[in-house]
Design an enzyme around this catalytic site. Structure first.
Site, short mmCIF file in Angstrom:
data_model
loop_
_atom_site.label_atom_id
_atom_site.label_comp_id
_atom_site.label_asym_id
_atom_site.label_seq_id
_atom_site.Cartn_x
_atom_site.Cartn_y
_atom_site.Cartn_z
N HIS A 1 56.53 -39.18 40.00
CA HIS A 1 57.05 -40.08 38.97
C HIS A 1 58.11 -41.08 39.46
CE1 HIS A 1 55.36 -37.23 36.02
NE2 HIS A 1 55.94 -36.27 36.70
C1 BDR Z 1 60.55 -36.76 35.01
O1 BDR Z 1 61.11 -35.48 34.72
C2 BDR Z 1 61.60 -34.88 35.88
O2 BDR Z 1 61.20 -33.55 35.92
C3 BDR Z 1 61.10 -35.71 37.05
O3 BDR Z 1 62.06 -35.74 38.09
C4 BDR Z 1 60.91 -37.07 36.45
O4 BDR Z 1 62.10 -37.83 36.47
C5 BDR Z 1 59.06 -36.71 34.74
O5 BDR Z 1 58.81 -36.39 33.41
#
Ligand code: BDR
Ligand code: CA
Length: 310
Positions: free
Chosen positions: A239
């Site tokens: 992400h």
């Molecule tokens: C987001 O949530 C976190 O667990 C990850 O680092 C990312 O920023 C994805 O939903």
């Protein structure tokens, strides 16, 4: 490009930080840690560990909010492990946190750097950014932009059926940020679910012989397990580095200006991002919402820049 990364590391946060540190176009003014994937005491420590793994003990790391504006903290150890950064062998960082609160650093930086010269890259819950905007509303007019990872529309949610983790963890803060009038770029699950840590992509990073890349491979090996089990894909969505990649190579991405509002009241859909993708309202288009990416181009960029972290 002068940026501040606001983060809750997180293996994918680590990829974002390393991508920034490996990119000469970017001047990382500081890292501000926030409670998110794990409690603040771990996220600020993880941020320093990531800098040290990258050979950058000089980066300023600040601790910020230790919980959301309202309610209890939600964490994601089930994704990131107990440390938040499971995978490589972790260690006590050999440099300290910078003095002062993350929110004060954000405000001070924006008030002293030239107007519209600093970009904020929030890749965790938006608590620090909302607190900074509340403390000194003038900063809204002084930011170049906010490029954040959060939300989802066609992809819906990853922590509830309708909410993505970063927004769900502090919806009131997200509402403050999306209402701020700052130019915004949003990397929702719709795009991040297209950058998967497939085996061949991990192997290309493994071929780099430096400490940061070795640590990154160990993180990605751990991190991919949860999403592979959940989605049945080859690899997990990486992400957070989409934000930095967008700054470096915006032509890898496609999106459109939309209105985005945050649901804060419904018990069923709290933390959902209501994205007017089809323009069916006349509400202000307050964010560039990204929907598509050249995934191979993204991993090429990440791999090349990790190789710079010798
Ligand atoms: C987001 O949530 C976190 O667990 C990850 O680092 C990312 O920023 C994805 O939903
Ligand atoms: Ca994150």
């Amino acid at each position: 490009m002068k940026i501040i990364i606001d983060t809750d590391p997180g293996q994918d946060d680590a990829a974002a930080i390393m991508l920034a540190l490996g990119s000469p176009e970017i001047e990382l003014l500081g890292i501000t840690a926030v409670a998110g994937n794990v409690p603040l005491a771990l996220t600020e420590r993880n941020a320093r560990i990531i800098c040290e793994m990258s050979g950058r003990r000089d980066v300023k790391v600040f601790a910020g909010a230790d919980g959301p504006l309202h309610g209890r903290q939600v964490t994601a150890e089930h994704v990131h492990g107990r440390s938040g950064l499971d995978g490589p062998e972790l260690f006590e960082p050999s440099f300290s946190l910078h003095d002062g609160h993350a929110v004060d650093f954000i405000v001070r930086t924006l008030m002293t750097e030239a107007a519209e010269s600093v970009t904020l890259c929030p890749i965790g819950p938006l608590t620090n950014i909302a607190l900074a905007l509340q403390k000194q509303p003038e900063i809204a007019g002084r930011m170049q932009q906010i490029v954040l990872m959060g939300g989802g529309y066609f992809a819906q949610g990853n922590v509830t059926p309708s909410a993505e983790f970063n927004i769900y963890a502090d919806p009131e803060a997200a509402a403050v940020v999306f209402a701020s009038g700052v130019p915004m770029v949003m990397m929702p699950l719709d795009v991040t679910h297209k950058v998967l840590t497939t085996r061949p992509r991990i192997e290309r990073i493994r071929a780099i012989d430096n400490r940061a890349a070795r640590a990154m491979v160990e993180m990605l090996e751990f991190y991919r397990r949860y999403d592979v089990n959940k989605y049945g894909t080859d690899g997990g969505p990486l992400h957070d580095p989409t934000t930095i990649a967008w700054l470096l190579q915006p032509d890898l991405f496609q999106g459109r200006m939309c209105n985005v509002e945050i649901e804060t009241t419904s018990p069923l859909t709290r933390g959902a991002t209501a994205v007017d993708w089809w323009g069916v309202t006349d509400r202000d288009k307050n964010a560039m919402v990204i929907g598509d990416v050249d995934a191979d181009g993204f991993f090429d960029l990440l791999t090349r820049r990790l190789a710079n972290l010798g």
